[in-house]
Design an enzyme around this catalytic site. Structure first.
Site, PDB file in Angstrom:
ATOM      1  NE  ARG A  30      -3.423  -0.090   2.930  1.00  0.00           N
ATOM      2  CZ  ARG A  30      -3.950   0.174   4.118  1.00  0.00           C
ATOM      3  NH1 ARG A  30      -3.691  -0.629   5.153  1.00  0.00           N
ATOM      4  NH2 ARG A  30      -4.716   1.230   4.295  1.00  0.00           N
TER       5      ARG A  30
ATOM      6  CG  ASP B  96      -7.790   4.497  10.170  1.00  0.00           C
ATOM      7  OD1 ASP B  96      -8.844   4.195   9.583  1.00  0.00           O
ATOM      8  OD2 ASP B  96      -6.699   3.970   9.903  1.00  0.00           O
TER       9      ASP B  96
ATOM     10  CE  LYS C   7      -5.472   5.308   3.383  1.00  0.00           C
ATOM     11  NZ  LYS C   7      -6.817   4.739   3.250  1.00  0.00           N
TER      12      LYS C   7
ATOM     13  CG  HIS D 267      -7.403  -2.731  10.850  1.00  0.00           C
ATOM     14  ND1 HIS D 267      -6.326  -2.342  10.094  1.00  0.00           N
ATOM     15  CD2 HIS D 267      -8.495  -2.162  10.282  1.00  0.00           C
ATOM     16  CE1 HIS D 267      -6.752  -1.576   9.103  1.00  0.00           C
ATOM     17  NE2 HIS D 267      -8.059  -1.449   9.194  1.00  0.00           N
TER      18      HIS D 267
END
Length: 528
Positions: free
Chosen positions: A146, A263, A176, A189
Site C-alpha cells: 500500500r 481512522d 494517511k 486494526h
C-alpha cells in the site's frame, strides 16, 4: 459564526457507515436528526456502478431534504491495488507500490485523475488516499504494497502526484496515516503499534512525505492509531488521541490548516483501549475535526452523546467544535455544491466508469510495473511446453482489504499465452502435490506473502526437491524472494493480484513484453 445550533454543527464532524446497497431506515433517520455531514462506503455497500450512483444519490437526497447547506462528503478507501472498495464495472488501477515500480511519477498523476473521475461519476467526492507511509519495515503486516516504497523522497513524490491527480478530477484527498504507519510490525486494526524513533529520525523519514504534500495543498490528513513515545509521553495514547501530535505537531509545527480525520474509531487500537465513544471525545480534545465510526449505529450515537456530555461539563469547548465545523465547511465549499451535484448526476456513468480509454492507460502502467528479480536468462518460456500452474489460496491478510477482491487468476493469465497449461489451487496435501506435479518438468507458482507463510515456502521447496523447474510469480509481497530456496529459476513481482498485473507477468514470461519495473523497496537476495 453561523446561526446554526451546536447540534447542527456537531453532526458535520461525523463520518459514519452502514450495511447494504440502500440506506437503512435507521441511518436515514440518523442523518436527518443528527445532521450527519459525512458517509464512508465499503465493499458491503458496492454493487454495479449504477447501484453505487443510486446509493450516493439517495444519500444526498436525504441530506438535501434535511436542509443541509452543502452535500454530504461521501468517502471511500480507493487506494487501488490490494485496498479498493469499488470494483465491478470500474477500471482496475495499480496500487501504490506497483505504480512506484514504474519509476515515473507521471503515472501516479494520471492514475489519480482516472480514479478521481470514476469516483466522482459514481457520486463519491472524497478518496481516503494517498497512503504516505514509508514502508521501511518488511515485517509490516498492514501497509506493505500500500506504500510507494521505502525511501521518503520517493513516497513524497509519488504521493504528491497521486494527490494532485485526484484533486484535478475534483476529488477531496487524504494523506494517511499520520505521522507514519510504515515502520510497525502490528496491525492497528488488531492492536496498538508503537514506533520508538527519535523526533529527529521521524522528521527525516516518516514526516517528510506529509510535510511535502501539506505544502503542496493537502485537503485532509488521517491520523494513525499508533503510539510515538518521542511525541507523546503517555504510552496509552495513540497519535489519534494525542494533542501533542494533532495540535502540536500537525497543526502548529507543520502548519496544516485543513481537515484532520481519525481512522475508524472501531479499530481495536481504540475500541479495546479507551473505547470508541470516549475515543471520539479524546480525538476532538486532541484537535481532530472529523470523527470516523464506520460500522455500528449504537457506537455512532454513543459517541455523539459522549461529545455532548463533554461539551456540557466543559471538557470540550464549543470553540473547538466551531473551528472544526468551519474547516469542514470550507472543504465542502471548495469541492461541493448542490448545483454541481445536480450536473454531476446527469453524466453518463457508462462514458466514464470503466471506459476503454481508462483501461488502456491503466494497462500501460501495469506493463511498466512488473519486476523481474531473477531468471532473465531463462526467458522466454516455451509456449508449447507442458506445464502446471499452481495458484495460491484466495486470502486477505489485513482488515483493510475486502474478501471479494482477494482472488487469483494466474492460471487464466498464463493460458492467454500457453493454452495447454494445467491449473491447480492451494491448499493441497504434500501427497496430492507430489502426485499432481509428477507429469510436469516445469511449474509456475503464484505466491501471496510467502515470506510470512511457511506452508507456501514448503510447497516451493518440495517442487525443488522433486527436480522441477520452478517459476515464481510473487503476487503481493516483493520480499518473498528472501524466504525461497536459491534454486528457483525465475522470480517476478506483480505487487498485487489484479488481473492486468498477472496478465503482464504472463506476457513477460513468454517474451511478449520486456520487464522494465524496478522494485521501490530493497528485495535483493544474493543467489549462489
Amino acid at each position: 459564526m453561523t446561526s446554526l445550533s451546536l447540534e447542527e454543527k456537531l453532526g458535520q464532524l461525523f463520518v459514519v457507515g452502514f450495511d447494504g446497497k440502500k440506506v437503512p431506515k435507521e441511518m436515514k433517520q440518523f442523518i436527518t436528526d443528527y445532521h450527519i455531514g459525512g458517509i464512508i462506503l465499503f465493499a458491503r455497500n458496492i454493487g454495479t456502478p449504477e447501484e453505487v450512483l443510486a446509493l450516493t444519490t439517495e444519500l444526498q437526497q436525504i441530506a438535501y431534504e434535511a436542509n443541509q447547506a452543502y452535500p454530504l462528503l461521501i468517502c471511500v478507501d480507493q487506494e487501488n491495488g490490494i485496498v479498493r472498495r469499488i470494483g465491478e464495472g470500474t477500471t482496475i488501477l495499480p496500487g501504490a507500490m506497483a505504480t512506484a515500480a514504474t519509476g515515473d511519477v507521471r503515472n501516479a498523476f494520471e492514475l489519480g485523475v482516472i480514479c478521481g473521475e470514476e469516483l466522482k461519476a459514481l457520486g463519491i467526492n472524497w478518496n481516503l488516499a494517498p497512503v504516505l507511509d514509508v514502508n521501511n519495515n518488511r515485517d509490516n503486516p498492514v501497509i506493505g504494497v500500500r506504500s510507494f516504497g521505502e525511501k521518503p523522497e520517493q513516497v513524497a513524490a509519488f504521493g504528491k502526484e497521486t494527490m494532485k491527480g485526484l484533486q484535478k478530477a475534483g476529488m477531496v484527498t487524504t494523506l494517511k496515516h499520520f505521522p507514519g504507519h510504515g515502520d510497525t510490525n502490528v496491525d492497528s486494526h488488531l492492536g496498538m503499534p508503537q514506533i520508538e524513533h527519535s523526533l529527529e529520525r521521524l522528521e527525516q523519514i516518516e514526516l517528510l512525505p506529509f510535510k511535502e504534500c501539506i505544502q503542496a495543498g493537502a485537503d485532509t490528513v488521517m491520523s494513525a492509531h499508533i503510539h510515538f513515545p518521542a511525541l507523546e509521553p503517555n504510552e496509552e495514547i495513540p497519535a489519534t488521541l494525542s494533542k501533542n501530535v494533532i495540535t502540536g505537531l500537525l497543526r502548529e509545527k507543520l502548519g496544516f490548516n485543513g481537515v484532520v480525520t481519525t481512522d475508524c474509531l472501531e479499530m481495536d487500537a481504540i475500541a479495546k483501549t479507551v473505547g470508541t465513544e470516549q475515543g471520539a471525545v479524546a480525538a476532538i480534545k486532541a484537535g481532530i475535526d472529523v470523527v470516523m465510526i464506520s460500522h455500528r449505529l449504537e457506537k455512532q450515537k454513543g459517541a455523539m452523546d459522549e461529545i455532548k456530555k463533554a461539551l456540557a461539563n466543559g471538557e470540550i469547548r464549543e470553540a473547538q467544535i466551531d473551528a472544526a465545523y468551519d474547516r469542514i465547511i470550507e472543504l465542502k465549499k471548495k469541492y461541493t455544491s448542490w448545483e454541481q451535484l445536480d450536473l454531476a448526476s446527469e453524466q453518463s456513468v457508462s462514458k466514464i466508469v470503466g471506459s476503454k480509454e481508462h483501461e488502456e492507460k491503466a494497462l500501460n502502467v501495469y506493463q511498466k510495473s512488473v519486476t523481474l528479480e531473477k531468471g532473465e536468462a531463462q526467458l522466454p518460456l516455451q509456449k508449447e511446453q507442458k506445464r502446471l500452474v499452481i495458484e495460491p489460496q484466495n486470502t486477505i491478510l489485513t482488515k483493510a482489504e475486502d474478501k471479494q477482491y482477494a482472488h487469483s487468476a494466474l492460471g487464466l493469465a498464463i493460458r492467454e499465452y500457453a493454452t495447454n497449461a494445467d491449473v491447480i489451487s492451494l491448499p493441497i496435501s504434500l501427497e496430492q502435490l507430489v502426485q499432481a506435479v509428477a507429469p510436469y518438468e516445469q511449474v509456475i507458482i503464484g505466491l501471496v506473502s510467502a515470506s510470512i507463510d511457511e506452508a507456501q515456502v514448503k510447497v516451493v521447496q518440495t517442487l525443488i526437491d522433486l527436480g522441477k523447474s520452478v517459476i515464481v510469480v510473487a503476487m503481493r509481497s516483493p520480499y518473498d524472494i528472501n524466504a525461497l530456496p536459491n534454486e528457483i529459476d525465475v522470480y517476478l513481482n506483480t505487487y498485487e493480484l489484479s488481473y492486468p498485473a498477472l496478465s503482464t507477468a504472463a506476457a513477460i514470461l513468454f517474451g511478449e513484453l520486456e520487464p522494465v519495473g524496478k522494485a521501490p523497496v530493497t528485495v535483493k537476495k544474493a543467489f549462489i
